[in-house]
Design a protein around this motif. Structure first.
Motif, PDB file in Angstrom:
ATOM      1  N   SER A 151      37.690  50.219  23.247  1.00 19.32           N
ATOM      2  CA  SER A 151      36.278  49.934  23.735  1.00 19.32           C
ATOM      3  C   SER A 151      35.345  51.033  23.278  1.00 19.32           C
ATOM      4  N   ARG A 152      35.840  52.167  23.121  1.00 21.98           N
ATOM      5  CA  ARG A 152      34.754  53.032  22.536  1.00 21.98           C
ATOM      6  C   ARG A 152      34.089  52.538  21.465  1.00 21.98           C
ATOM      7  N   ARG A 153      34.878  51.749  20.462  1.00 26.09           N
ATOM      8  CA  ARG A 153      34.144  51.329  19.280  1.00 26.09           C
ATOM      9  C   ARG A 153      33.668  49.946  19.513  1.00 26.09           C
ATOM     10  N   ASN A 252      31.316  56.335  27.264  1.00 18.82           N
ATOM     11  CA  ASN A 252      32.634  55.913  26.912  1.00 18.82           C
ATOM     12  C   ASN A 252      33.625  56.367  27.945  1.00 18.82           C
ATOM     13  N   LYS A 255      33.372  53.940  30.855  1.00 19.28           N
ATOM     14  CA  LYS A 255      34.178  52.904  30.755  1.00 19.28           C
ATOM     15  C   LYS A 255      35.503  52.829  30.763  1.00 19.28           C
TER      16      LYS A 255
END
Lengths: 483, 305
Positions: A151-153, A252, A255
């Motif tokens: 999910s970082r990207r 990040n 999340k």
């Protein structure tokens, strides 16, 4: 100062208004007269007293003398409620659509199963609960971080896809990999109950109370988290990740924390589930359960802890409890129709006209059908109780109801779609045949296929709630800020 | 070596099927930025429609009309009905949410998917419906190159797939409607300001995409023979994978992605084991997402402030 003429506010969502404005707008939406007063009085009770009252009510419920089936429904409902509360962290607060959530539930269940059964090694591992639970929860948190790392990207929808595949991959994995350890489709059976310090939890009453306690504690903890720095950061990231990042929120990490926290709650629910069921199968953790949890969360309102729990309880009690018996399902179905009409149809003259017309329409249709062919009304209504007696001369149930019922279902869907598209006057007129057709389909098909009806209901909840009341029962309306 | 080429042919055929489903999915994503989870279920509806048309003309064993005519009717009716269903879904479920927070239409889409699936279960029952393709299309009458066979159903799927994809490509790149679609995909508000009827474009996109899914459903029925209410989910997943691997929103990407998934599936089944097919395909997706989040042919998206 503007010289433009004052225009009435545009219909539709208010663009440019923020969460605060939405909240203020909500404050003005009370029911009329004493109902509104009761609503206001209810709102004055704080969050904590409400939780205490709900917890007490939950604890006192079994003293009314529940049957074994009802107790099982209670346990299942509490499990789903726990899951919905955990799902709310990622979906409601951090705004990430996590479609692999149920895999964490499965991971918790399988993890507990491996640690407390004869599955691994010759004698198996039989850890006490005070060891196995923390182990499972910590690993689940790590797994949550692992899944959350992409999910970082990934922005928005990509995350939904990857998590969906993660969820599917979990089912495939447990189904196919290492059948000697994970059991394949046969799952793991003979799981120990929750054991610690020499005593063990074997009765369903015990698990019911354990779940009530866990749910209350988790909700309390999450309430504290919600009001904390992290909770505010989650909501900031949800509203606008870029703005949040420019306010020095580590987007990040925030999340990932949401993922991990949700995973821990799900894994906890999974361990209790495995211990109570004493067996786990891959299909227990497939998409239908995920959709069930989502339905609960959406019904209750994303972003609200209490809403998530309440929504899940309502969905599960309907899904698991009421829709099993034709009589109770009938009460629910007709009750919902009448309640919706009472609540939505104004002024009362219109309401009275629609009700009278529906009754008259039914008797007329029944009489005509009977005059044409006796077999057209040969079977009586399929639901039980006094409703069936009341409807005997009203609703047409042909001798061979399946095919007409199917066509009726298709026609009902078409009619519903038309109903939403047409103007007010036509809507009132079309309402009469729609109600009648709904009743026809209910009596011919839905009541005899309770398991399918339950699924249809879940799908319908997701669609209708999102369109009619996206904030759910208890959630706060969110208005998209102008971007 | 012939085994390799046989698997290649099989892979390309299923790949063409996935491409068609992925195309509709990708087109909808392009104009609406919505992951239409119900798209796979449209495929399932198409497959059922094909089955009932065969039944209507007397069943696979003794058809009352010529086979080519039957195929044309199947494809046309499935395309029309499923296209209409897609438009109805958009009208009813997605349009009211067009300005809602992004997550709302996604959840609605999941609901629609679940609703379609259980409706099919209610209407058609849980039993498998069988096309019995071999009863009316002779599978042996295909092309034979060495020991590699391309049977007639595969030829049909490949040719029709190619024609549809070329047609779609021309439509999107050359016609006025295609230009409007690209404009809406690029920036809906700006397109609206330039006088493009956004609602019409979105409806047309749903019609086209859903019709493709319906056609793919009939193809899938001919190719895999069995139809049940849950087939939409797994094909939908594969199509998502195809669209995402190729680069979501990109039409050549969806075609390429479909081929990649079809080939991967075919070779994994052929050379490793069929139990791990889905696991490996999903793993492939996750790897692609990590290495190239915008897909093979997608453009990296910069976040606008």
């Amino acid at each position: 100062m503007s010289l433009d003429p004052q225009l009435p506010p545009a219909a539709g969502p208010q663009v440019g208004a923020d969460e605060w404005v939405a909240r203020q707008a909500h404050r003005r939406e009370y029911l009329p007269s004493w109902l509104g007063d009761a609503q206001r009085a209810g709102e004055r009770v704080g969050w904590w007293p409400r939780l205490a009252i709900a917890g007490l009510a939950g604890a006192l419920l079994p003293t009314l003398g529940l049957s074994g089936f009802q107790l099982q429904v209670g346990i299942d409902s509490l499990t789903i409620a726990l899951l919905a509360v955990g799902l709310n962290i990622a979906v409601g607060w951090a705004g990430m659509l996590d479609l692999g959530y149920i895999a964490f539930f499965g991971f918790g269940a399988y993890g507990f199963a491996l640690l407390s059964s004869a599955q691994i090694a010759t004698t198996g591992i039989h850890l006490p609960a005070y060891l196995s639970l923390p182990i499972v929860m910590v690993t689940a948190a790590l797994l949550g971080v692992g899944v959350g790392l992409p999910s970082r990207r990934l922005i928005g929808d990509y995350l939904a896809i990857v998590t969906l595949f993660f969820g599917e991959a979990f089912v495939e994995f447990t189904n196919n990999v290492a059948p000697s350890k994970l059991g394949g489709p046969d799952g793991i059976v003979g799981i120990d109950p929750i054991r610690a310090f020499g005593w063990q939890l074997t009765s369903n009453f015990g698990y019911y109370y354990l779940l009530v306690i866990i749910l209350v504690v988790v909700m309390a903890v999450l309430r504290l988290v919600e009001k904390s720095r992290t909770g505010r950061a989650w909501r900031a990231v949800r509203e606008d990740p870029l703005a949040a990042a420019s306010m020095t929120i580590p987007v990040n990490r925030v999340k990932l924390a949401a993922f991990a926290a949700g995973a821990v709650v799900a894994a906890l629910a999974g361990t209790i589930y495995a211990a109570q069921q004493a067996n786990v199968f891959p299909t227990d953790f497939d998409t239908p359960i995920l959709i069930l949890v989502y339905a609960g969360l959406v019904l209750g309102g994303t972003g609200s802890i209490a809403g998530a729990a309440l929504g899940a309880l309502v969905v599960m009690i309907i899904y698991d409890g009421l829709l099993r018996s034709p009589t109770e399902a009938g009460y629910l179905f007709y009750g919902l129709i009448v309640l919706t009409l009472l609540a939505r149809l104004r002024p009362w003259r219109r309401l009275a006209a629609v009700l009278a017309a529906t009754v008259a329409f039914g008797f007329a249709a029944h009489a005509i059908a009977k005059a044409i062919s006796a077999s057209a009304v040969a079977s009586g209504p399929q639901s039980g109780g006094w409703i069936a007696d009341a409807l005997r001369d009203w609703v047409i149930v042909p001798a061979n109801p399946q095919t007409p019922g199917n066509w009726g279902f298709v026609a009902l869907i078409c009619l519903l779609i038309t109903l939403v598209q047409v103007g007010n006057r036509w809507r009132t007129i079309l309402l009469v045949p729609t109600i009648y057709l709904a009743s026809f389909v209910w009596e011919t098909r839905l009541v005899v296929e309770p398991s399918i009806t339950r699924q249809l209901m879940i799908g319908a909840i997701l669609i209708v709630m999102m369109i009619a009341r996206p904030q759910g029962l208890l959630g706060q309306r969110r208005v998209e800020a102008l971007t | 070596m012939s085994f390799f080429f046989q698997e290649l042919v099989n892979g390309i055929t299923t790949g063409a099927l996935y491409s068609l489903v992925a195309l509709g999915f990708s087109m909808v994503y392009g104009v609406l930025k919505l992951l239409n989870f119900a798209h796979g279920d449209l495929y399932m509806v198409g497959a059922y429609i094909g089955f009932f048309i065969i039944q209507f003309f007397g069943g696979a064993a003794d058809l009352s009309i010529a086979v080519p005519l039957l195929l044309v009717i199947m494809f046309v009716v499935a395309a029309g009905l499923v296209g209409g269903l897609g438009v109805a879904i958009e009208r009813f479920a997605y349009r009211p949410l067009r300005d809602a927070p992004r997550i709302a239409p996604l959840i609605t889409a999941i609901g629609v998917s679940f609703f379609l699936e259980s409706s099919a279960l209610l209407l058609f029952g849980a039993q498998f419906r069988v096309y019995n393709t071999s009863e009316f299309i002779s599978l042996s009458s295909g092309i034979r190159i060495g020991s590699v066979t391309i049977d007639s159903v595969q030829i049909l799927v490949l040719v029709l797939g190619l024609v549809l994809m070329t047609g779609l490509r021309i439509l999107v790149n050359r016609t006025r409607l295609g230009k409007q679609m690209r404009a809406v995909a690029a920036d809906r508000e700006a397109a609206e300001m330039l006088g493009i009827n956004v609602n019409f474009v979105i409806t047309a996109t749903f019609l086209l995409g859903s019709a493709l899914a319906g056609i793919a459903g009939v193809m899938g029925g001919l190719l895999f023979n069995t139809v049940t209410s849950t087939i939409g989910f797994i094909v939908g997943l594969k199509a998502f994978t195809a669209a995402v691997v190729g680069g979501i929103g990109s039409i050549p990407g969806a075609m390429l992605g479909g081929l990649v998934i079809g080939l991967a599936e075919s070779f994994v089944t052929g050379y490793i084991s069929s139990t791990f097919t889905n696991l490996i395909v999903f793993g492939l997706l996750i790897v692609v997402m990590l290495v190239r989040p915008s897909g093979l042919l997608g453009q990296a998206q910069l976040q606008k402030v």
